[in-house]
Design a protein around this motif. Sequence first.
Motif, PDB file in Angstrom:
ATOM      1  N   GLU A  67      -1.483  -0.969  11.581  1.00  0.00           N
ATOM      2  CA  GLU A  67      -2.621  -1.584  10.755  1.00  0.00           C
ATOM      3  C   GLU A  67      -3.095  -0.517   9.860  1.00  0.00           C
ATOM      4  OE1 GLU A  67      -4.512  -4.813  13.829  1.00  0.00           O
ATOM      5  OE2 GLU A  67      -5.109  -2.880  14.080  1.00  0.00           O
ATOM      6  N   PHE A  68      -3.148   0.713  10.500  1.00  0.00           N
ATOM      7  CA  PHE A  68      -3.778   1.992   9.629  1.00  0.00           C
ATOM      8  C   PHE A  68      -3.171   2.202   8.502  1.00  0.00           C
ATOM      9  CE2 PHE A  68      -4.200   6.539   9.106  1.00  0.00           C
ATOM     10  CZ  PHE A  68      -5.596   6.532   8.426  1.00  0.00           C
ATOM     11  N   VAL A  69      -1.425   2.374   8.663  1.00  0.00           N
ATOM     12  CA  VAL A  69      -0.625   2.890   7.702  1.00  0.00           C
ATOM     13  C   VAL A  69      -0.723   1.578   6.770  1.00  0.00           C
ATOM     14  CG1 VAL A  69       1.726   3.679   7.264  1.00  0.00           C
ATOM     15  CG2 VAL A  69       0.589   4.273   9.200  1.00  0.00           C
ATOM     16  N   TRP A  74      -2.197  -0.228   1.197  1.00  0.00           N
ATOM     17  CA  TRP A  74      -2.891  -1.137   0.266  1.00  0.00           C
ATOM     18  C   TRP A  74      -3.799  -0.430  -0.695  1.00  0.00           C
ATOM     19  CZ3 TRP A  74      -8.297  -1.808   0.442  1.00  0.00           C
ATOM     20  CH2 TRP A  74      -9.016  -2.830  -0.254  1.00  0.00           C
ATOM     21  N   LEU A  75      -4.557   0.691  -0.155  1.00  0.00           N
ATOM     22  CA  LEU A  75      -5.190   1.672  -0.941  1.00  0.00           C
ATOM     23  C   LEU A  75      -4.297   2.435  -1.969  1.00  0.00           C
ATOM     24  CD1 LEU A  75      -7.478   3.614   1.885  1.00  0.00           C
ATOM     25  CD2 LEU A  75      -8.062   1.935   0.145  1.00  0.00           C
ATOM     26  N   ARG A  76      -2.985   2.601  -1.738  1.00  0.00           N
ATOM     27  CA  ARG A  76      -2.267   3.078  -2.653  1.00  0.00           C
ATOM     28  C   ARG A  76      -1.637   2.233  -3.795  1.00  0.00           C
ATOM     29  NH1 ARG A  76      -0.308   7.864   0.339  1.00  0.00           N
ATOM     30  NH2 ARG A  76      -2.067   8.821   0.870  1.00  0.00           N
ATOM     31  N   ASN A  77      -1.929   1.009  -3.553  1.00  0.00           N
ATOM     32  CA  ASN A  77      -1.659   0.049  -4.291  1.00  0.00           C
ATOM     33  C   ASN A  77      -0.138  -0.420  -4.409  1.00  0.00           C
ATOM     34  OD1 ASN A  77      -4.011  -0.503  -5.801  1.00  0.00           O
ATOM     35  ND2 ASN A  77      -3.775   1.241  -7.026  1.00  0.00           N
ATOM     36  N   ILE A  78       0.538  -0.539  -3.115  1.00  0.00           N
ATOM     37  CA  ILE A  78       1.784  -0.824  -2.872  1.00  0.00           C
ATOM     38  C   ILE A  78       1.743  -2.394  -2.775  1.00  0.00           C
ATOM     39  CG2 ILE A  78       3.428  -0.889  -1.156  1.00  0.00           C
ATOM     40  CD1 ILE A  78       2.786   2.075  -0.319  1.00  0.00           C
ATOM     41  N   PRO A  79       2.622  -2.930  -3.615  1.00  0.00           N
ATOM     42  CA  PRO A  79       2.792  -4.355  -3.607  1.00  0.00           C
ATOM     43  C   PRO A  79       2.909  -5.005  -2.493  1.00  0.00           C
ATOM     44  CG  PRO A  79       4.084  -3.586  -5.550  1.00  0.00           C
ATOM     45  CD  PRO A  79       3.681  -2.464  -4.515  1.00  0.00           C
ATOM     46  N   ALA A 118       2.578   9.736   8.310  1.00  0.00           N
ATOM     47  CA  ALA A 118       3.166   8.613   8.080  1.00  0.00           C
ATOM     48  C   ALA A 118       2.080   7.782   6.930  1.00  0.00           C
ATOM     49  CB  ALA A 118       2.889   7.565   9.221  1.00  0.00           C
ATOM     50  N   GLN A 119       0.853   8.079   7.140  1.00  0.00           N
ATOM     51  CA  GLN A 119       0.178   7.435   5.860  1.00  0.00           C
ATOM     52  C   GLN A 119       0.251   8.375   4.427  1.00  0.00           C
ATOM     53  OE1 GLN A 119      -2.868   8.943   4.569  1.00  0.00           O
ATOM     54  NE2 GLN A 119      -2.531  10.865   5.405  1.00  0.00           N
ATOM     55  N   ALA A 120       0.569   9.466   4.830  1.00  0.00           N
ATOM     56  CA  ALA A 120       0.658  10.388   3.377  1.00  0.00           C
ATOM     57  C   ALA A 120       1.984  10.279   2.836  1.00  0.00           C
ATOM     58  CB  ALA A 120       0.775  11.914   3.961  1.00  0.00           C
ATOM     59  N   ILE A 121       3.013   9.589   3.622  1.00  0.00           N
ATOM     60  CA  ILE A 121       4.347   9.432   2.852  1.00  0.00           C
ATOM     61  C   ILE A 121       4.646   8.019   2.613  1.00  0.00           C
ATOM     62  CG2 ILE A 121       5.481  11.616   3.897  1.00  0.00           C
ATOM     63  CD1 ILE A 121       6.935   9.841   5.761  1.00  0.00           C
TER      64      ILE A 121
END
Length: 227
Positions: A67-69, A74-79, A118-121
């Motif tokens: 859920e977190f990643v 979503w914040l990074r605008n990944i489709p 993980a969230q960074a990459i």
Amino acid sequence: MPNSKKLNGAGKTSLIRVLATVKTPADGTLEFQGKSVDSMTSRISVRQKLGYLPQDFGYYPGFTVREFVSYVAWLRNIPRGRTKEAVCQAVEEVGLAERLDTRIRNLSGGMKRRVGIAQAIVNKPELLLLDEPTAGLDPEQRVDFRALLRRLGQKSTVVVSTHLVEDVAAACSEVTLIDAGRVAFRGTTVQLAHLGQVGDTGDNAIERGYAAALRAHRAGVKTGVAS
């Protein structure tokens, strides 16, 4: 894998925050891939190509790793159609595939740092910025984390800010030592180690080189690789 190696209190977190476009530089200019980052539009554009792990990264304890990643994706605008794959790949890369549905509050300190990576990459960044990534980890966790940093450095440019000399020697190929806001040394870890001599402070070659570079910089002596 470039590294930003600095002393405590030298402003390493401020520098990383500027590079991450979180903080506006008080002086000078910030450029990314030859283009000035001087407007909100340019900052937003650059952020799509960055990965950033602050020293104290915020997370929702009740969220699962997935859920977190996914939220960060979503914040990074990944489709949306690519989110599931991107999240699974990022989590697998940091060795947490079996913890996808574990709540973050139930993870160990080392695992939480891996969630931070993980969230960074998750957006496959061209530039990965890590501020004190091994802070608070025990020796075994730090060894595992160094191995992870070396793997990540094969895919992206990774900038690590740390005051732990042994982490630099184990995981980084290049080092910049900053003393009182000025560059005291820039070069490879091998070059830094070669600056040290018998009698210099330190338990190993890289620590003795570190001490020698600082001493030379404060004495106004050029080392050949210092700026």
